[in-house]
Design an enzyme around this catalytic site. Structure first.
Site, PDB file in Angstrom:
ATOM      1  CB  SER A 101      -0.956  -0.034   1.198  1.00  0.00           C
ATOM      2  OG  SER A 101      -1.852   1.053   1.165  1.00  0.00           O
ATOM      3  CG  HIS A 104      -4.153  -0.949  -0.790  1.00  0.00           C
ATOM      4  ND1 HIS A 104      -3.901  -0.831   0.554  1.00  0.00           N
ATOM      5  CD2 HIS A 104      -4.581  -2.229  -0.969  1.00  0.00           C
ATOM      6  CE1 HIS A 104      -4.168  -1.976   1.165  1.00  0.00           C
ATOM      7  NE2 HIS A 104      -4.580  -2.842   0.256  1.00  0.00           N
ATOM      8  CG  ASP A 146      -5.473  -5.663   2.525  1.00  0.00           C
ATOM      9  OD1 ASP A 146      -6.140  -6.684   2.795  1.00  0.00           O
ATOM     10  OD2 ASP A 146      -5.374  -5.198   1.362  1.00  0.00           O
TER      11      ASP A 146
END
Length: 370
Positions: free
Chosen positions: A178, A205, A302
């Site tokens: 991310s 992401h 995540d």
């Protein structure tokens, strides 16, 4: 009190960003209209975080960012449009050292800025805690890309694509990332050797308008082929698949082949493309010993629990170490769960994957060449 320097040529955008931060509290804000004013504010205000527009008169955002990183590096969050051109420039900014980006709203600014208020607060807050990643610099990276592109075009005959693997032979490398990811991936993925025997699937992401641009950019940098994943695309050895932004991607199988398949963003997952959903799908489709999970820099958790499950079931996992992570959120959560076989700096991850794959190639193809 976090000191934030807002740099934008739009008075309305400056006002709204300033109001969001000041109403929330905990921020001291200074504004600048262009890059020249920003560099002056860098000295007089000494901000903890800078939000930086890209298109400005007198000195644009990329030029300003380069000066900041060369003279007094600070965490910078770019403010970018979602157009293809905006994506290209934003990815260049991330490679130059910016830690993250915020989508500049289209249409009525006052209405649309309020819709991304949470994103603004979260990203500015995270940036204040971020480690600044030193970039190679534009000219060095362009030379590197040119060299790798030439190598890809002139690859010798004995490094032709590997044979398609059967369902009982193929494995997969899953990479989740991310905040700070684009620059980190540009460091890790080009180090994967030609003839890498497993496919690599990356969940970064990122908005949907950015991922095709990012895939093309990585393809220019890497000796392996890099493409954006599309529906029912067969997983091939030595190909890197970038999950489409604003959606999720899962691994399944069709007939005798494993495939990667984009899916609408799942409501049970907070971030997209979801690393957790990708890894969970791989655990359903493949034996865990044929899964390698790599969790890189990023906010939140995540993928952490899913990759820990890969390790618990006999697969292998790598967490990026804290010192080389822009944000030690996702990899840190994997480490906290005891889910990392190895904790490595970004500079050593490709080498470790190559070493593991060298043994895999010897077993499957009868060769130890990397």
């Amino acid at each position: 009190m976090t000191k934030v320097l807002i740099v934008d040529d739009s008075a309305l955008m400056r006002r709204h960003l300033k109001e969001i931060l000041e109403v929330h509290g905990g921020f001291e804000v200074m504004v600048a209209r262009n890059g020249i004013e920003a560099l002056a504010g860098l000295e007089s205000f000494d901000p903890d975080v800078i939000t930086l527009d890209i298109n400005m008169p007198e000195m644009d955002g990329l030029t300003c960012l380069s000066r900041i990183m060369a003279t007094k590096p600070k965490p910078v969050v770019m403010v970018s449009s979602l157009t293809e051109t905006g994506a290209e420039v934003t990815l260049e900014a991330l490679a130059l050292g910016a830690v993250d980006f915020i989508h500049k709203p289209d249409g009525t600014i006052s209405l649309n800025v309020s819709r991304i208020e949470r994103e603004i607060l979260d990203k500015v807050t995270a940036a204040a805690k971020a480690r600044i990643r030193r970039s190679l610099g534009l000219s060095s990276r362009l030379r590197t890309a040119s060299d790798r592109g030439a190598a890809k075009r002139t690859r010798p005959a004995d490094s032709s694509p590997l044979p398609t693997l059967s369902l009982t032979e193929i494995g997969v490398v899953l990479i989740g990332v991310s905040t700070g990811g684009p620059g980190t991936l540009e460091e890790v993925l080009p180090g994967l050797s030609a003839g890498f025997p497993w496919p690599v699937v990356v969940a970064q992401h990122m908005p949907g308008s950015f991922t095709p641009v990012f895939a093309r950019r990585l393809n220019d940098l890497c000796p392996l082929t890099v493409i954006e994943a599309s529906a029912q695309m067969p997983l091939e050895p030595g190909v890197i698949y970038i999950a489409k932004g604003d959606a999720d991607v899962v691994i399944g199988h069709r007939a005798t082949r494993f495939v990667v398949n984009p899916m609408p963003a799942g409501p049970h997952y907070l971030w997209h493309p979801s690393v957790t959903r990708l890894v969970e799908s791989a655990l359903r489709a493949l034996p865990p010993e044929r899964i390698i999970g790599v969790l890189l820099t990023g906010m939140g958790d995540d993928g952490a629990e899913a990759m820990a499950e890969v390790k618990r079931r006999g697969g292998r996992t790598i967490a990026q170490d804290e010192a080389s992570s822009v944000i030690f959120g996702m990899p840190g959560e994997l480490v906290k769960r005891g889910g990392a076989n190895l904790v490595l700096p970004a500079s050593r991850i490709a080498g470790q994957l190559n070493a593991w794959m060298s043994r895999t190639k010897e077993t499957v193809y009868g060769t130890g060449q990397s």
